[in-house]
Every structure is written in structure tokens, then in C-alpha cells.
Design an enzyme around this catalytic site. Structure first.
Site, PDB file in Angstrom:
ATOM      1  N   ARG A 338     -22.003  -0.642   1.266  1.00 43.50           N
ATOM      2  CA  ARG A 338     -21.616  -0.578   0.746  1.00 43.50           C
ATOM      3  C   ARG A 338     -20.316   0.688   0.798  1.00 43.50           C
ATOM      4  NH1 ARG A 338     -23.320   0.443  -3.567  1.00 43.50           N
ATOM      5  NH2 ARG A 338     -24.050   0.133  -4.115  1.00 43.50           N
ATOM      6  N   GLY A 339     -18.798   0.082  -0.035  1.00 44.21           N
ATOM      7  CA  GLY A 339     -18.220   1.072   0.129  1.00 44.21           C
ATOM      8  C   GLY A 339     -18.647   2.475  -0.059  1.00 44.21           C
ATOM      9  N   THR A 340     -19.171   3.070   0.911  1.00 43.87           N
ATOM     10  CA  THR A 340     -19.667   4.434   0.762  1.00 43.87           C
ATOM     11  C   THR A 340     -19.277   5.220   2.007  1.00 43.87           C
ATOM     12  OG1 THR A 340     -21.591   3.449  -0.294  1.00 43.87           O
ATOM     13  CG2 THR A 340     -21.745   5.772   0.250  1.00 43.87           C
ATOM     14  N   THR A 341     -18.990   6.522   1.827  1.00 44.81           N
ATOM     15  CA  THR A 341     -18.720   7.348   2.999  1.00 44.81           C
ATOM     16  C   THR A 341     -19.426   8.689   2.837  1.00 44.81           C
ATOM     17  OG1 THR A 341     -16.973   8.066   4.534  1.00 44.81           O
ATOM     18  CG2 THR A 341     -16.592   8.458   2.187  1.00 44.81           C
TER      19      THR A 341
END
Length: 524
Positions: A338-341
Site C-alpha cells: 500500500r501507498g506507504t513509505t
């Protein structure tokens, strides 16, 4: 990489890591550097990080003599609108071998906490003025950032979101309407102005001022739940982290109500009860044990929820005994079956920050004039396990994000003073990625670089995803145990992106950015 100077940072983009390294070189501490990197990530990693999202910071503050978890994740709206008027379309993200459904639109937006988080962390731990901290990100937004192949690939994967509205198309498509390709320069003067204004005016601009008014207007006219009250009442929560002992080391991670750290802790308790690994990494025995623990963790979450009950000794003992019987049966059977950084920083003084943030995938709408896309957390299945539109109003949402610190002397460590901070992006794969890196470090004695690079597996329901690099025997076993499976031909961002840094007992700093997500590590 290794460094002996002012600090070390690992992150998901050269501009992100470079902003943190610049602040370290200027005399900032680990928290200043992490905040500079976070602001820069909103510029350079716009699909993964946004001022319209939220996250968590695990802050190991040696001066204060404690470790805190700053929870600035998103909050559900104070009221739920009639569903007939909600903007909540579905899109499909295609990772190549697997797909994942998401909902977007203004009806998917939860109250963002990232801006409040930046200021709360700065007040608690920062040393440099906010104007200096945001300066690298402001410069990058004005001058533009070259779109890397990895960022371009992410953009293509969920391209429907970034073509959803005129504002998004203006920022993320070319003159013909096609999504930007690798090598294109993204300039975001609206975000530069917003960061500069926040540094001068403070967080009230976002939660009570012009930005709040713009968010409320978009929500009211485009089918969302948010109001000015949601923004005004949002607060960052400082929590005592979850502490877990494992193989002689102390792990410090995200506590409830978020679920990622708790599920990792449950998996580690099961592994501890099963005893030391007798098989090396990528072997049949190691693969079978990890797969069994992932399955047990998934099943326990379904039965008990992500609550502290998961760590009850009786439950752990019962589950570990069942797994031991299962593994014994596997070992006795023929093998044909998921978009995650994330950002990690340690400075020379031993202060450390691990920040994981997410915008979901983005809702498709930008806050007018700010170059900032709002989140779609109400449209993420994994953090809405009870079903969409069933969230309790005015509540902090749970998350799989689990920024983690390790204190102790693992097999690959250099003595009692060894420490590391790490975390991952990757939606529901976050907990499985971090767990497998921890096993590599603490059970198999791998180096930080080896543990991050080792191939991973992920169980999604009854479907097992297996990353390239497993041994032939392990692949054969896993395919037999899980008839519904996918063998990925090469390492992939689907399996998370663990960016980690470590400090040896003698003060040497080193780290690694996960190549699955084009991670980088820099020293200053």
C-alpha cells in the site's frame, strides 16, 4: 553504506534521503533530519507520502531517556453522511501478478494528521528552526524532481486515481493527458508555497485557516464527510510503545489501537515458543515455519481482532503447539507436496527516528492551490476490516504501519550497544515484511543488507504469494501446502520496502534502502 560522521538515513528516494542528509550535515539531529526527509517525500514520492495523509513516528530520544510513539495517523470523521450522497468509486491496482481493490473520491477521505504530526515531533524533539527543516523540500518542489522509474511504475499502477480530477491531471499527466513517464520533471509550486507558509505560520493554517476552509468546501460540494470541526479537533497522540523481548533483543514498535506492531509481536511470540530455527534461510524448514506463523497470525486476527488478547500466554502456547504439530507432519511427509513509505534515521549521538507515513493511494482530489492530494483511508479494505462505511465516528483508525526499533545484541550485531530502526511500506504486507527481516537479523544472523534483500512470502487469505529467490525445495513445499499460490518472477514492491539503519556499539552507522522500492541510504 557505512558512515562515521553526523548520521545515517535510509529512505525511498534520493531526494528524500538527500534532504535528511543535508539537515544532518547542517547540525540537525535525527528528528530534524527525519522531518526534512518527510517533507521531501511529499515532493519526491507523491503517490506514497502527502501532507493530506498520516503516519507514525517512533522516536528514540537519548536526551530524554525514553522512546515514544507519536501517532499522527488519520481519524474518522465526526459524522457519517448519507451513503446516497457519498463519492466512493472503486479502482483496481495491478501489481502484475496480484491485484488489489481500493475506493477513492471525497467519500474516502479521513481527517489527515501528517501536518500536526510534523509540528508535534518538532516541538518534542527538534533542534533546528522549521524554516531550515522544510527548505530542502521547498527547493525540490520549486525546481522540480525527476520522476524515477520506480515512482513512474507506481503512478502507472494506480493511474486511474491520478487522472481522476482536473487538478490531479494537471500535476501528473503531460499535455496529451498521458501519465508522466520516468525522466519527466514534476514541479509543484503549490506544495512549495504550502510548506513555506506552514513553516512561517504554523499548523493552524492547515487545521483552522485557509487550507481547512478549502478542504471543507471540497468535501461539502463533492460528496465527502469532513468538516472544519474534524480538522480543528484533530490531535496527535503520544503513546507508550509496545515492547517485546525476542532472542535476547528488545523490540519497540507501534502499540494498539494500530494493529501492525501487535501482529508482528504475536508472530514473534509464536516463533519464540517454537524454539530456535534449525534450518538456514531459504530452506524448506525455514519457509514452512514462516508460512505457518503468517497463517496463524492471520487466523488469530480474524478470531480475536488486533487486540492485546493476542499476546495472552495461553493463546500463544496453544497456537505454537498446534504449529509445532503441523510442522512435524510436514517434515515427515514427502517433499513433493500500500501507498506507504518509510524513513529511518540515526544520528551520531544515538538519537533515532523511524517514520512510516501513508496517503493510502490518494483520493484523486487535490486541496486547491496546494499541490496536495488528500488520503483515501476510508476506502482501504485492510484498515476497514468490518466493512466500508461501518467506521465509528471520531475515532483513530487502525493501521498496519509499524515503525520499529531493535535494542540489543543480535547475532549480526556488534555488542550490547547495537541498535537499529526500521519500518516498511506495503499496506497489508507491512507486518509480514518486517517480521521476516527481524527473523533474518535475530534468528539467522544475517547482516542488515542480507536480511532486507532476502526473498519474502505473504499470505493473503488462502492465497500465498512467493517472491523470487526461494530455494527449489522451499518452492516445491510451499506450492504443495498452498494450492492457491503465485510465484513472482522477481523481487517486487508488493512485498514491502524495509528501509533500515543501524548503529554499532563503537558508533559506526550504516543502513540499507530496500531495492524493491528503490530505497537509498546516505550518510552525512
Amino acid at each position: 553504506m557505512q558512515a562515521r560522521a553526523k548520521g545515517c538515513i535510509a529512505a525511498g528516494h534520493p531526494v528524500t534521503a538527500g534532504a535528511g542528509a543535508e539537515i544532518l550535515a547542517a547540525g540537525g539531529n535525527a528528528f530534524d533530519a527525519a522531518l526534512a526527509a518527510l517533507c521531501a517525500a511529499c515532493v519526491a514520492e507523491p503517490v506514497l507520502a502527502s501532507l493530506g495523509g498520516g503516519g507514525f513516528c517512533l522516536a528514540h530520544d537519548r536526551r530524554a531517556g525514553r522512546t515514544l510513539l507519536h501517532d499522527f495517523f488519520v481519524h474518522t470523521p465526526l459524522r457519517r453522511c448519507e451513503l446516497s450522497g457519498i463519492d466512493f468509486p472503486k479502482i483496481v491496482a495491478d501489481f502484475g501478478v496480484a491485484t488489489q481493490d481500493f475506493h477513492i473520491g471525497m467519500g474516502s477521505v479521513a481527517t489527515p494528521g501528517l501536518v500536526r504530526g510534523i509540528f508535534a515531533i518538532h516541538r518534542a524533539h527538534g533542534s533546528l528552526p522549521m524554516r531550515e527543516i522544510v527548505a530542502p523540500a521547498v527547493r525540490a518542489a520549486r525546481e522540480g524532481v525527476i520522476l524515477t522509474p520506480f515512482q513512474a511504475w507506481i503512478l502507472q499502477t494506480i493511474g486511474a486515481i491520478y487522472r481522476h480530477t482536473p487538478g490531479a491531471r494537471a500535476l501528473f499527466t503531460d499535455g496529451s493527458g498521458a501519465l508522466l513517464q520516468a525522466g519527466a520533471r514534476i514541479e509543484n509550486p503549490g506544495l512549495a508555497d504550502l510548506l513555506d507558509a506552514l513553516a512561517r505560520e504554523g499548523e493552524a493554517l492547515f487545521y483552522d485557516g485557509e487550507v481547512a476552509a478549502a478542504i471543507e468546501a471540497e468535501s461539502r460540494t463533492r460528496g465527502g464527510h469532513l468538516t472544519r470541526d474534524d480538522l480543528h479537533q484533530y490531535r496527535v497522540i503520544a503513546r507508550e510503545p509496545l515492547h517485546v523481548r525476542y532472542r535476547g533483543a528488545t523490540l519497540i514498535t507501534n502499540p494498539p489501537p494500530s494493529s501492525g506492531g501487535l501482529l508482528i509481536a504475536f508472530g514473534l511470540r509464536l516463533l519464540e515458543a517454537l524454539g530456535p530455527f534449525e534450518d538456514p534461510p531459504r530452506s524448506v524448514g525455514a519457509a514452512a515455519r514462516i508460512a505457518a506463523v503468517l497463517a496463524a497470525t492471520q487466523a488469530a486476527r480474524g478470531r480475536h481482532g488486533a487486540t492485546p488478547a493476542l499476546l495472552d500466554p495461553e493463546l500463544v502456547a496453544a497456537e505454537s503447539a498446534r504449529i509445532a504439530e503441523e510442522l512435524a507432519a510436514i517434515a515427515a511427509a514427502p517433499t513433493c507436496t500500500r501507498g506507504t513509505t518509510h524513513i529511518s534515521v540515526i544520528d551520531a549521538a544515538g538519537d533515532a527516528a523511524a517514520i512510516t507515513v501513508s496517503n493510502g493511494e490518494g483520493c484523486g482530489y487535490l486541496i486547491p492551490g496546494t499541490g496536495t492530494m488528500l488520503n483515501n483511508m476510508l476506502g482501504e479494505e485492510d484498515i476497514n476490516p468490518g466493512g466500508f462505511h461501518r467506521w465509528a465516528p471520531g475515532a483513530r483508525m487502525a493501521s498496519m504501519m509499524a515503525p520499529t526499533a531493535i535494542l540489543g545484541d543480535p547475532p549480526a550485531g556488534g555488542g550490547e550497544g547495537w541498535m537499529a530502526v526500521l519500518g516498511s511500506g506495503g499496506s497489508k504486507r507491512i507486518r509480514t515484511a518486517i517480521l521476516q527481516v527481524l527473523v533474518g537479523l535475530l534468528d539467522h544472523g544475517l547482516s542488515l543488507e542480507e536480511a532486507v534483500a532476502s526473498p519474502r512470502i505473504h499470505l493473503d487469505g488462502e492465497h500465498l504469494n512467493v517472491e523470487a529467490g526461494q530455494s527449489e525445495a522451499a518452492l516445491e513445499l510451499l506450492a504443495g501446502l498452498y494450492p492457491r499460490h503465485s510465484l513472482w518472477p522477481e523481487p517486487n514492491m508488493y512485498f514491502g520496502g524495509v528501509h533500515a539503519v543501524a548503529r554499532e556499539a563503537d558508533g559506526r552507522l550504516h543502513g540499507v534502502g530496500d531495492p524493491r522500492r528503490a530505497g537509498v541510504c546516505l550518510g552525512a
